[in-house]
Enzyme design. Sequence first.
Site, PDB file in Angstrom:
ATOM      1  N   GLY A   1      85.974 -41.137 -16.093  1.00 33.69           N
ATOM      2  CA  GLY A   1      86.085 -41.790 -17.390  1.00 33.69           C
ATOM      3  C   GLY A   1      86.303 -40.772 -18.491  1.00 33.69           C
ATOM      4  N   GLY A   2      85.223 -40.401 -19.170  1.00 34.80           N
ATOM      5  CA  GLY A   2      85.291 -39.528 -20.346  1.00 34.80           C
ATOM      6  C   GLY A   2      86.161 -38.283 -20.168  1.00 34.80           C
TER       7      GLY A   2
ATOM      8  N   ASN B   1      90.147 -43.136 -15.597  1.00 36.34           N
ATOM      9  CA  ASN B   1      89.990 -44.470 -16.176  1.00 36.34           C
ATOM     10  C   ASN B   1      89.825 -44.269 -17.680  1.00 36.34           C
ATOM     11  OD1 ASN B   1      89.253 -46.991 -17.026  1.00 36.34           O
ATOM     12  ND2 ASN B   1      87.315 -47.073 -15.888  1.00 36.34           N
ATOM     13  N   TRP B   2      90.893 -44.572 -18.388  1.00 42.48           N
ATOM     14  CA  TRP B   2      90.856 -44.345 -19.842  1.00 42.48           C
ATOM     15  C   TRP B   2      90.015 -45.388 -20.570  1.00 42.48           C
ATOM     16  CZ3 TRP B   2      96.552 -42.864 -21.637  1.00 42.48           C
ATOM     17  CH2 TRP B   2      96.806 -41.536 -21.230  1.00 42.48           C
ATOM     18  N   LYS B   3      89.633 -46.459 -19.861  1.00 45.59           N
ATOM     19  CA  LYS B   3      88.879 -47.557 -20.496  1.00 45.59           C
ATOM     20  C   LYS B   3      89.626 -48.014 -21.758  1.00 45.59           C
ATOM     21  CE  LYS B   3      84.793 -45.813 -18.221  1.00 45.59           C
ATOM     22  NZ  LYS B   3      83.352 -45.693 -18.158  1.00 45.59           N
TER      23      LYS B   3
HETATM   24  P1  13P Z   1      82.360 -41.468 -17.017  1.00 47.28           P
HETATM   25  O1  13P Z   1      83.159 -40.456 -16.238  1.00 47.28           O
HETATM   26  O2  13P Z   1      82.690 -41.460 -18.485  1.00 47.28           O
HETATM   27  O3  13P Z   1      80.920 -41.423 -16.712  1.00 47.28           O
HETATM   28  O4  13P Z   1      82.886 -42.911 -16.517  1.00 47.28           O
HETATM   29  C1  13P Z   1      82.952 -43.150 -15.172  1.00 47.28           C
HETATM   30  C2  13P Z   1      83.675 -44.420 -14.975  1.00 47.28           C
HETATM   31  O5  13P Z   1      83.180 -45.478 -15.317  1.00 47.28           O
HETATM   32  C3  13P Z   1      85.009 -44.364 -14.372  1.00 47.28           C
HETATM   33  O6  13P Z   1      85.464 -45.624 -14.026  1.00 47.28           O
END
Ligand code: 13P
Length: 239
Positions: A223-224, A9-11
């Site tokens: 995410g990260g 999830n690149w957000k």
């Molecule tokens: P992180 O891996 O950055 O904690 O984020 C998790 C997330 O929200 C994936 O959707």
Amino acid sequence: MRRRIIAGNWKMNMTKEEAKLFVAEFLPLVESDCEIVLCVPFTDVHRVWKLTRGSSVKVGAQNVAWADKGAFTGEISAEMLKEVGAEYVIIGHSERRAYFGETDETVNMRLKQALKYGLKPIVCVGETLDQREAGKTEEVLAAQIEKGLDGVSGDVILAYEPIWAIGTGKTATPETADETIRFIRARAEKTLGETSILYGGSMNAANAQSLLDMPQIDGGLIGGASLKPKDFATIVNCR
Ligand code: 13P
């Protein structure tokens, strides 16, 4: 059907050029035949689809409108997403619930719309730290599942993302994640049948294997670490 799925999830990260560099570095590192998904910003969907075409990497979006079309300023429809190459979509991420007013009811509407158009939904559930400390985790998850999945059948991927573990570096222990996903599975599979359930929350190259080794954890939503080609490849390539 339960299967290994690793989704990034690149957000709200990755410009056109950054996305291109990521894909160029990431693709040659992939050694796994698991289901790999990159859920990218809307503006990157088509580009990443083109760059990954012919590989095992699939593309997803991070939200989808609940209506077919019309006066919904700022929303993107399922048809539009499919047209530019999205096969998956994240629904009900805790950041959307916390900052953009997403509720279990709107999650349910978006989910039905994704399924109607053949997008593979990844529905997120998870509790806050206060809720966990107050012993309310199961109550919160049960409500999210019951309302979010109301009237739904089909291939829905779930992601358990404890809010206290997202972006904090504080991963749930493999045992806690496994135990919580066991609860989610028991509830969700009454409606959905056998379902893949991912863990998300500070999953990284160093801790991914220990999480993925757990019997209830089918994959990860990352995410990260999904912004770093080498780290994401390490996760994808876990046994
Ligand atoms: P992180 O891996 O950055 O904690 O984020 C998790 C997330 O929200 C994936 O959707």
